[in-house]
Design a protein around this motif. Sequence first.
Motif, short mmCIF file in Angstrom:
data_model
loop_
_atom_site.label_atom_id
_atom_site.label_comp_id
_atom_site.label_asym_id
_atom_site.label_seq_id
_atom_site.Cartn_x
_atom_site.Cartn_y
_atom_site.Cartn_z
N PRO A 61 -34.88 105.55 101.82
CA PRO A 61 -36.03 105.48 102.72
C PRO A 61 -35.82 106.36 103.95
CG PRO A 61 -35.27 103.28 102.09
CD PRO A 61 -34.22 104.24 101.65
N LYS A 62 -36.90 107.02 104.36
CA LYS A 62 -36.84 107.81 105.58
C LYS A 62 -36.75 106.86 106.77
CE LYS A 62 -39.43 111.24 108.24
NZ LYS A 62 -40.67 112.05 108.30
N PRO A 63 -35.73 107.02 107.63
CA PRO A 63 -35.57 106.10 108.76
C PRO A 63 -36.83 106.01 109.63
CG PRO A 63 -33.61 107.46 108.50
CD PRO A 63 -34.65 108.02 107.57
N HIS A 64 -37.22 104.79 109.91
CA HIS A 64 -38.37 104.51 110.80
C HIS A 64 -39.64 105.21 110.33
CE1 HIS A 64 -35.64 102.51 113.58
NE2 HIS A 64 -34.83 103.54 113.48
N PHE A 65 -39.87 105.19 109.02
CA PHE A 65 -41.08 105.81 108.46
C PHE A 65 -42.32 104.98 108.84
CE2 PHE A 65 -39.68 102.73 105.27
CZ PHE A 65 -40.86 102.08 104.93
N GLY A 66 -43.48 105.60 108.70
CA GLY A 66 -44.76 104.90 108.82
C GLY A 66 -45.04 104.28 110.18
N ASP A 68 -47.13 105.08 112.59
CA ASP A 68 -48.56 104.94 112.90
C ASP A 68 -49.16 103.76 112.16
OD1 ASP A 68 -48.38 107.15 114.50
OD2 ASP A 68 -49.23 108.55 113.05
N LYS A 69 -48.79 103.59 110.90
CA LYS A 69 -49.30 102.48 110.10
C LYS A 69 -48.84 101.14 110.66
CE LYS A 69 -49.46 103.15 105.73
NZ LYS A 69 -50.93 103.19 105.51
N ILE A 70 -47.58 101.07 111.08
CA ILE A 70 -47.04 99.83 111.63
C ILE A 70 -47.72 99.48 112.94
CG2 ILE A 70 -44.96 98.80 112.66
CD1 ILE A 70 -43.35 100.24 110.47
N GLU A 71 -47.94 100.49 113.77
CA GLU A 71 -48.63 100.23 115.05
C GLU A 71 -50.05 99.71 114.79
OE1 GLU A 71 -49.14 102.24 119.43
OE2 GLU A 71 -48.76 103.55 117.72
N ALA A 72 -50.74 100.31 113.82
CA ALA A 72 -52.09 99.86 113.49
C ALA A 72 -52.08 98.42 112.96
CB ALA A 72 -52.71 100.79 112.45
N LEU A 73 -51.07 98.08 112.17
CA LEU A 73 -50.94 96.71 111.65
C LEU A 73 -50.72 95.72 112.78
CD1 LEU A 73 -48.83 97.05 108.38
CD2 LEU A 73 -50.94 95.73 108.63
N ALA A 95 -41.87 91.96 105.74
CA ALA A 95 -41.73 93.40 105.60
C ALA A 95 -41.16 94.03 106.87
CB ALA A 95 -43.08 94.02 105.25
N LEU A 96 -41.66 93.60 108.04
CA LEU A 96 -41.16 94.15 109.30
C LEU A 96 -39.75 93.67 109.60
CD1 LEU A 96 -44.34 93.95 111.56
CD2 LEU A 96 -43.37 95.95 110.41
N ARG A 97 -39.42 92.45 109.20
CA ARG A 97 -38.04 91.94 109.34
C ARG A 97 -37.07 92.85 108.59
NH1 ARG A 97 -37.69 87.17 105.70
NH2 ARG A 97 -37.63 88.93 104.24
N ASP A 98 -37.37 93.16 107.33
CA ASP A 98 -36.48 94.00 106.54
C ASP A 98 -36.52 95.45 107.00
OD1 ASP A 98 -35.97 91.69 105.21
OD2 ASP A 98 -36.75 92.33 103.27
N TYR A 99 -37.64 95.88 107.56
CA TYR A 99 -37.76 97.23 108.13
C TYR A 99 -36.77 97.36 109.29
CZ TYR A 99 -40.14 101.30 110.25
OH TYR A 99 -40.46 102.53 110.77
N GLN A 100 -36.73 96.36 110.16
CA GLN A 100 -35.77 96.36 111.27
C GLN A 100 -34.34 96.43 110.76
OE1 GLN A 100 -36.98 92.72 113.47
NE2 GLN A 100 -36.84 94.02 115.27
N THR A 101 -34.03 95.56 109.81
CA THR A 101 -32.66 95.45 109.29
C THR A 101 -32.20 96.74 108.64
OG1 THR A 101 -33.05 93.09 108.88
CG2 THR A 101 -31.17 94.10 107.78
N SER A 102 -33.12 97.42 107.95
CA SER A 102 -32.75 98.62 107.20
C SER A 102 -32.33 99.78 108.10
CB SER A 102 -33.92 99.07 106.32
OG SER A 102 -34.24 98.09 105.36
N PHE A 103 -32.83 99.79 109.36
CA PHE A 103 -32.58 100.94 110.23
C PHE A 103 -31.86 100.55 111.52
CE2 PHE A 103 -36.76 101.98 108.09
CZ PHE A 103 -36.16 102.68 107.05
N ASP A 105 -28.84 100.93 112.27
CA ASP A 105 -27.83 101.93 112.65
C ASP A 105 -28.45 103.27 113.05
OD1 ASP A 105 -25.86 100.07 112.08
OD2 ASP A 105 -25.69 100.73 109.99
N VAL A 106 -29.79 103.35 113.00
CA VAL A 106 -30.47 104.61 113.34
C VAL A 106 -31.33 104.38 114.58
CG1 VAL A 106 -32.00 106.42 112.52
CG2 VAL A 106 -30.55 105.19 110.89
N PRO A 107 -31.07 105.12 115.66
CA PRO A 107 -31.87 104.92 116.89
C PRO A 107 -33.36 105.08 116.61
CG PRO A 107 -29.99 106.36 117.30
CD PRO A 107 -30.06 106.19 115.82
N ALA A 108 -34.15 104.18 117.16
CA ALA A 108 -35.60 104.23 116.96
C ALA A 108 -36.20 105.35 117.77
CB ALA A 108 -36.22 102.90 117.35
N PRO A 109 -37.00 106.23 117.17
CA PRO A 109 -37.62 107.33 117.93
C PRO A 109 -38.71 106.84 118.87
CG PRO A 109 -38.39 107.32 115.66
CD PRO A 109 -37.32 106.29 115.73
N ASP A 110 -39.21 105.63 118.65
CA ASP A 110 -40.25 105.06 119.50
C ASP A 110 -39.78 103.68 119.94
OD1 ASP A 110 -42.50 103.92 120.66
OD2 ASP A 110 -43.90 104.89 119.28
#
Length: 319
Positions: A61-66, A68-73, A95-103, A105-110
């Motif tokens: 998975p691309k780190p911190h993908f989507g 715009d979609k997450i913000e809209a949700l 879905a957002l819980r696992d999204y957090q966990t998956s990344f 180790d990667v700094p959030a761009p936003d």
Amino acid sequence: MSSKLTRIAKILGFFSEYAQDLWLFLRYNGHSPLEARERRLSYKTIIEAHTIEKGLSLPHPKPHFGRDKIEALLNMNANWTPQEQELSRSMLVGALRDYQTSFTDVPAPDAALAGRVRTFVEAHDAAQATGGVRHGLNHPAENPEAVRFLESRFAARDFGDRPLTDEELAQVVALAQRAPSQCNRQSSRLHVYRDPAKISALLELQGGARGFSEAVPTLFIVTSEITAWGGPQQRNQPYMDGGLYAMMMMLALDAKGFLNCPLNLAIGNRTERAIKQAGAIPTRERLVVMIAAGTQPDHPIRAANSPRWDAGDICRIHD
């Protein structure tokens, strides 16, 4: 002369039926302002949350993908309080819980958006949320017993007198719920009838079960909510998802030892409305198929051979 007039009448009937189909889809689809906002938002949340799940299930998975979609949700769900035990909200939280966990180790761009996600997840019961991804899966190898089970399936038109009990229904429906659906939107609905008078009235309208309709102890009607779909390209999807669910329902019945037979609903809109009224089915649902079901009677039964085309006759391989 009469046969020519009959053909003309049938051709003209297409215009009437398609016009009525168009009205139903326009009235109840997921973009319709005439449909309940809560129902539209529920399906929209399920569809978009599933895109997060699909992204997380990719090999890399691309780190911190989507973002715009997450913000809209998050914006959409900030102004909507679903009912208790609402699947769509639970699916989004997971879905957002696992999204957090998956990344982690990667700094959030936003950072602001990452904070909103964290606040949203913490505000709900994330541990019990149903969405997200499953880990450590391995698909089972070939299962000869499953192959024999699929080969043994047949349509029965002779049943025992006893209808399915509440407990048996719950077990069968739980299995049928494993049916796939587009974007996991789960638009299929199941209506169950065990009253002989009600079953007789519904099968009289269906018209294709003559000769055994009086012996059907349990009748299912599979439908699909139009509100799950939006746009002209999705006009036939209620039948696609409903068909998948119906097949899973029949396999579930077989797996639990119950006889069953699908009954087509190749009917006009007038008959569909009559069936909906007789069966207390909401107008927003399209009828997909009926399924007659019951136990094995106290005698061996007969079934149609229903021979199939050879696989080579219907399968074209495009390498």
